[in-house]
Design an enzyme around this catalytic site. Structure first.
Site, PDB file in Angstrom:
ATOM      1  N   LEU A 162       9.217 -18.864  49.460  1.00 57.45           N
ATOM      2  CA  LEU A 162       9.515 -20.215  49.913  1.00 57.45           C
ATOM      3  C   LEU A 162       8.444 -20.605  50.923  1.00 57.45           C
ATOM      4  O   LEU A 162       8.016 -19.776  51.738  1.00 57.45           O
ATOM      5  CB  LEU A 162      10.895 -20.285  50.581  1.00 57.45           C
ATOM      6  CG  LEU A 162      12.127 -20.030  49.707  1.00 57.45           C
ATOM      7  CD1 LEU A 162      13.390 -20.086  50.561  1.00 57.45           C
ATOM      8  CD2 LEU A 162      12.213 -21.029  48.570  1.00 57.45           C
ATOM      9  N   ASP A 163       8.011 -21.864  50.877  1.00 55.48           N
ATOM     10  CA  ASP A 163       7.049 -22.338  51.866  1.00 55.48           C
ATOM     11  C   ASP A 163       7.634 -22.180  53.265  1.00 55.48           C
ATOM     12  O   ASP A 163       8.853 -22.237  53.456  1.00 55.48           O
ATOM     13  CB  ASP A 163       6.716 -23.811  51.625  1.00 55.48           C
ATOM     14  CG  ASP A 163       5.920 -24.037  50.341  1.00 55.48           C
ATOM     15  OD1 ASP A 163       5.407 -23.047  49.780  1.00 55.48           O
ATOM     16  OD2 ASP A 163       5.835 -25.209  49.911  1.00 55.48           O
ATOM     17  N   ARG A 164       6.762 -22.025  54.233  1.00 55.51           N
ATOM     18  CA  ARG A 164       7.194 -21.805  55.615  1.00 55.51           C
ATOM     19  C   ARG A 164       8.241 -22.821  56.098  1.00 55.51           C
ATOM     20  O   ARG A 164       9.249 -22.437  56.709  1.00 55.51           O
ATOM     21  CB  ARG A 164       5.974 -21.795  56.551  1.00 55.51           C
ATOM     22  CG  ARG A 164       6.355 -21.656  58.009  1.00 55.51           C
ATOM     23  CD  ARG A 164       5.139 -21.439  58.885  1.00 55.51           C
ATOM     24  NE  ARG A 164       5.554 -21.316  60.283  1.00 55.51           N
ATOM     25  CZ  ARG A 164       4.947 -20.556  61.180  1.00 55.51           C
ATOM     26  NH1 ARG A 164       3.882 -19.857  60.847  1.00 55.51           N
ATOM     27  NH2 ARG A 164       5.388 -20.505  62.422  1.00 55.51           N
ATOM     28  N   VAL A 166      10.446 -24.441  54.516  1.00 54.86           N
ATOM     29  CA  VAL A 166      11.613 -24.526  53.637  1.00 54.86           C
ATOM     30  C   VAL A 166      12.620 -23.429  53.989  1.00 54.86           C
ATOM     31  O   VAL A 166      12.245 -22.290  54.254  1.00 54.86           O
ATOM     32  CB  VAL A 166      11.188 -24.407  52.164  1.00 54.86           C
ATOM     33  CG1 VAL A 166      12.405 -24.495  51.236  1.00 54.86           C
ATOM     34  CG2 VAL A 166      10.170 -25.480  51.816  1.00 54.86           C
TER      35      VAL A 166
END
Length: 254
Positions: A80-82, A84
Site C-alpha cells: 500500500l502507498d505510504r 494509504v
C-alpha cells in the site's frame, strides 16, 4: 472466514510518528499469516525518509510477543502507498509467502478499496483500462498508449456509492496491482482523489489526507485452503464521514 477489527473497523491511525506495532489492530493471525490494519502515513518498507516502517515494526513485535531469537521472517505479499491505510496481509512462513504470491499472480487475491474523489465519473459504475508507465526517478506514474515500452496494463472496476458536496465515494475492485494505479486511473478520468497532491494538486490543498483505504483483502489460505477475508472500514473523519457507516458495511458485503 471473515475478520473485522473489534471496533468500528478503522482501528487507530497514529500517522508518521507510529513506532510500535501494538498500535496496529490485528485482523487475523495464525502460524502462517498476519493480517493487520495499516495506519496512514507509515511506509510499508524502509525508505529514504528513515521513518519507522511497517515491516520492521511488525517483525520486532513478533519477536517480542513470541520471544523469538535472531531474525524473524515476515513476507511482504502486497503493498500500500505510504499515505494509504487499511487491511494488509503478511506471510509468517516462506511457504505462506510463496503461495500467497502465486494467488496474487493468478488473480485469486481479492483487493477492494474505498476512495473519495472530486466530481463524479460519467457512469455510476464501470471498468477502467489504461496502460501505465512508472518513472522510478520521480516515483510517478502516467497513462500512455498501448505498446509503449515498459508500460503495464491496469484494470479496475468501480461503483459510485454516493455523491455529496462535489465529492463522490467509490468502491474499487482492483483486477491488477500497478503502482499508484487507482490514483492515476481516476485522475485520468477527471476525478482525482481527495487529498492526492501528486495526481490532483490543482484541487487539493497541502496537508489534506489522501482518501484511499484498503477495505477488503481476500485470498485462499496458503495451507488450510479455506477462503480468508479481512475487512477494515475507513475512519469516521472527513471526508469519509460524509456517508453513513451502513454504506461502507453494505459495500464490503456485496
Amino acid at each position: 472466514m471473515t475478520t473485522t477489527p473489534p471496533s468500528d473497523g478503522s482501528g487507530r491511525s497514529p500517522g508518521p510518528e507510529a513506532g510500535d506495532a501494538s498500535d496496529f489492530p490485528i485482523l487475523y493471525e495464525d502460524n502462517h499469516l498476519l493480517g493487520i490494519v495499516k495506519p496512514v502515513n507509515v511506509p510499508v518498507q524502509e525508505d529514504a525518509s528513515g521513518d519507522p516502517d511497517l515491516l520492521t515494526l511488525l517483525k520486532e513485535d513478533l519477536k517480542r510477543r513470541y520471544g523469538k531469537p535472531g531474525n524473524v521472517f515476515l513476507g511482504l505479499v502486497h503493498r500500500l502507498d505510504r499515505p494509504v491505510g487499511g487491511a494488509m496481509i503478511f506471510a509468517k512462513t516462506s511457504k505462506g509467502a510463496s503461495r500467497l504470491s502465486e494467488s496474487v499472480r493468478s488473480r485469486s487475491f481479492r483487493k477492494l478499496y474505498f476512495t473519495v474523489v472530486h466530481g463524479a465519473p460519467a457512469s455510476p459504475s464501470g471498468r477502467l483500462k489504461h496502460w501505465l508507465l512508472k518513472d522510478a526517478k520521480t516515483n510517478t506514474v502516467r497513462a500512455v498508449r498501448s505498446g509503449t515500452p515498459g508500460a503495464k496494463e491496469a484494470i479496475l472496476d468501480y461503483t459510485v456509492l454516493g455523491t455529496e458536496d462535489g465529492l463522490s465515494l467509490l468502491r474499487i475492485e482492483l483486477l491488477t496491482g500497478r503502482s499508484h494505479q487507482i490514483r492515476v486511473q481516476l485522475s485520468e478520468t477527471g476525478c482525482p482523489l481527495y487529498g492526492d497532491q501528486k495526481y490532483g494538486a490543482a484541487l487539493n490543498k497541502p496537508g489534506w489526507q489522501i482518501a484511499l483505504w484498503s477495505a477488503v483483502v481476500g485470498f485462499p489460505h496458503p495451507v488450510a485452503k479455506e477462503d480468508v477475508t479481512l475487512i477494515s472500514l475507513p475512519p469516521a473523519t472527513y471526508p469519509w464521514n460524509q456517508w453513513p457507516r451502513e454504506v461502507y458495511q453494505r459495500a464490503v458485503r456485496d
